[in-house]
Design an enzyme around this catalytic site. Structure first.
Site, PDB file in Angstrom:
ATOM      1  N   CYS A  86       0.804  -1.221   0.000  1.00 39.96           N
ATOM      2  CA  CYS A  86       0.000   0.000   0.000  1.00 39.96           C
ATOM      3  C   CYS A  86       0.838   1.274   0.000  1.00 39.96           C
ATOM      4  O   CYS A  86       0.286   2.370  -0.127  1.00 39.96           O
ATOM      5  CB  CYS A  86      -0.928   0.029   1.215  1.00 39.96           C
ATOM      6  SG  CYS A  86      -2.222  -1.218   1.195  1.00 39.96           S
ATOM      7  N   SER A 148      -4.170   2.233  -9.051  1.00 38.77           N
ATOM      8  CA  SER A 148      -5.118   3.338  -8.926  1.00 38.77           C
ATOM      9  C   SER A 148      -5.899   3.401 -10.219  1.00 38.77           C
ATOM     10  O   SER A 148      -5.393   2.996 -11.280  1.00 38.77           O
ATOM     11  CB  SER A 148      -4.380   4.663  -8.702  1.00 38.77           C
ATOM     12  OG  SER A 148      -5.241   5.776  -8.918  1.00 38.77           O
ATOM     13  N   TYR A 161       2.272  10.021 -11.551  1.00 40.87           N
ATOM     14  CA  TYR A 161       1.472   9.098 -10.746  1.00 40.87           C
ATOM     15  C   TYR A 161       0.822   8.031 -11.621  1.00 40.87           C
ATOM     16  O   TYR A 161       0.873   6.837 -11.310  1.00 40.87           O
ATOM     17  CB  TYR A 161       0.411   9.892  -9.977  1.00 40.87           C
ATOM     18  CG  TYR A 161      -0.389   9.066  -9.004  1.00 40.87           C
ATOM     19  CD1 TYR A 161       0.192   8.590  -7.828  1.00 40.87           C
ATOM     20  CD2 TYR A 161      -1.726   8.776  -9.242  1.00 40.87           C
ATOM     21  CE1 TYR A 161      -0.538   7.838  -6.926  1.00 40.87           C
ATOM     22  CE2 TYR A 161      -2.470   8.022  -8.342  1.00 40.87           C
ATOM     23  CZ  TYR A 161      -1.876   7.556  -7.184  1.00 40.87           C
ATOM     24  OH  TYR A 161      -2.608   6.807  -6.301  1.00 40.87           O
ATOM     25  N   LYS A 165       1.498   3.954 -11.520  1.00 40.42           N
ATOM     26  CA  LYS A 165       0.425   3.009 -11.220  1.00 40.42           C
ATOM     27  C   LYS A 165       0.101   2.132 -12.434  1.00 40.42           C
ATOM     28  O   LYS A 165      -0.292   0.966 -12.290  1.00 40.42           O
ATOM     29  CB  LYS A 165      -0.822   3.756 -10.744  1.00 40.42           C
ATOM     30  CG  LYS A 165      -0.636   4.456  -9.401  1.00 40.42           C
ATOM     31  CD  LYS A 165      -0.263   3.474  -8.299  1.00 40.42           C
ATOM     32  CE  LYS A 165      -0.262   4.126  -6.932  1.00 40.42           C
ATOM     33  NZ  LYS A 165       0.031   3.168  -5.834  1.00 40.42           N
ATOM     34  N   THR A 196      -8.361   8.988   2.494  1.00 44.06           N
ATOM     35  CA  THR A 196      -7.055   8.680   3.064  1.00 44.06           C
ATOM     36  C   THR A 196      -6.364   9.970   3.503  1.00 44.06           C
ATOM     37  O   THR A 196      -6.826  11.070   3.186  1.00 44.06           O
ATOM     38  CB  THR A 196      -6.180   7.979   2.012  1.00 44.06           C
ATOM     39  OG1 THR A 196      -5.976   8.882   0.915  1.00 44.06           O
ATOM     40  CG2 THR A 196      -6.850   6.700   1.513  1.00 44.06           C
TER      41      THR A 196
END
Length: 255
Positions: A86, A148, A161, A165, A196
């Site tokens: 994670c 993601s 990002y 991912k 989160t």
């Protein structure tokens, strides 16, 4: 794989999706090693969950750190059966900003190093330990990685990002095929917008906007819902080589 009595290692386990996963696995009877940065709250989290949880301070990109974390699992709990990755970071930035400045290469490299290379680094070292253990029926180990929906619906400013991912998505089937003969399964969860610590830093107005974009349920995901899916993947032997979107039917717009 039955969770009760097994040993899990969860990276990014001090908060968010990782913490919820540790809590879920421990609730189901597993022992757990929380892997997170030394300055995280992992020590307090581990103490709060009891004697079946320990903290291994580590950088997921460090072979030495992760080797020590795996060794801690073996020395403390006598094995390693479940890995949930994670740990991750996310920085936003256009390829070239309005002032004409290109995105710093170091920023792109850092995101890819943590999210993609870090995931693979932990996988390879955890799996090495799993391979040394006798299988239980048709199962020796289970790996759950975290991508993601940005891997598929990357927005403006998410080039680093999304690329990182997307790499995790691309790893899933080859790793599953690679390890199939050793009775180790590999799946990936691709979460949408979850509540989160990363999103907690955003203004409430923006958080509400993100929630309103989700068709149903029209709210941010709860980390416990990620943890429930991770636990189900561990327990369902036919889930292998699969990337599962967990997003309430969200398809992110360009921005």
């Amino acid at each position: 794989m039955k969770i009760d009595g097994k040993v899990a290692m969860v990276t990014g386990g001090a908060s968010g999706l990782g913490r919820a996963t540790v809590e879920k696995l421990v609730q189901r009877g597993a022992s757990a090693v929380i892997v997170d940065l030394p300055n995280s709250e992992a020590e307090q989290v581990a103490k709060g969950l009891g004697d079946t949880v320990v903290f291994a301070p580590a950088d997921v990109t460090s072979a030495e750190d992760i080797t020590r974390a795996v060794e801690m699992a073996v020395e403390t709990f006598d094995g390693l059966h479940i890995l949930v990755n994670c740990a991750g970071i996310g920085w936003a930035g256009r390829v070239v900003n309005k002032q004409g400045d290109p995105l710093p290469l170091e920023q792109f490299e850092t995101v890819v190093k943590v999210n993609l290379i870090g995931t693979f680094n932990v996988c390879r070292l955890a799996v090495r330990q799993m391979l040394q253990q006798a299988p239980e029926g048709e199962e020796r180990g289970v790996v759950v990685n975290t991508a993601s929906i940005a891997a598929f619906d990357g927005q403006i400013g998410q080039s680093a990002y999304s690329a990182s991912k997307g790499g995790v998505v691309g790893l899933t089937l080859p790793l599953a095929r690679d390890l199939a003969g050793s009775f180790i399964r590999v799946c990936t969860i691709a979460p949408g917008t979850f509540d989160t610590p990363m999103l907690a830093m955003l203004p409430q107005e923006l958080r509400d906007k993100l929630a309103s974009d989700i068709p149903h349920p029209r709210r941010l995901g709860d980390p416990s819902e990620y943890a429930a899916l991770a636990a189900h993947i561990v327990e369902n032997p036919m889930l292998n080589g699969e990337v599962i979107r967990l997003d309430g039917a969200l398809r992110m717009p360009p921005k």
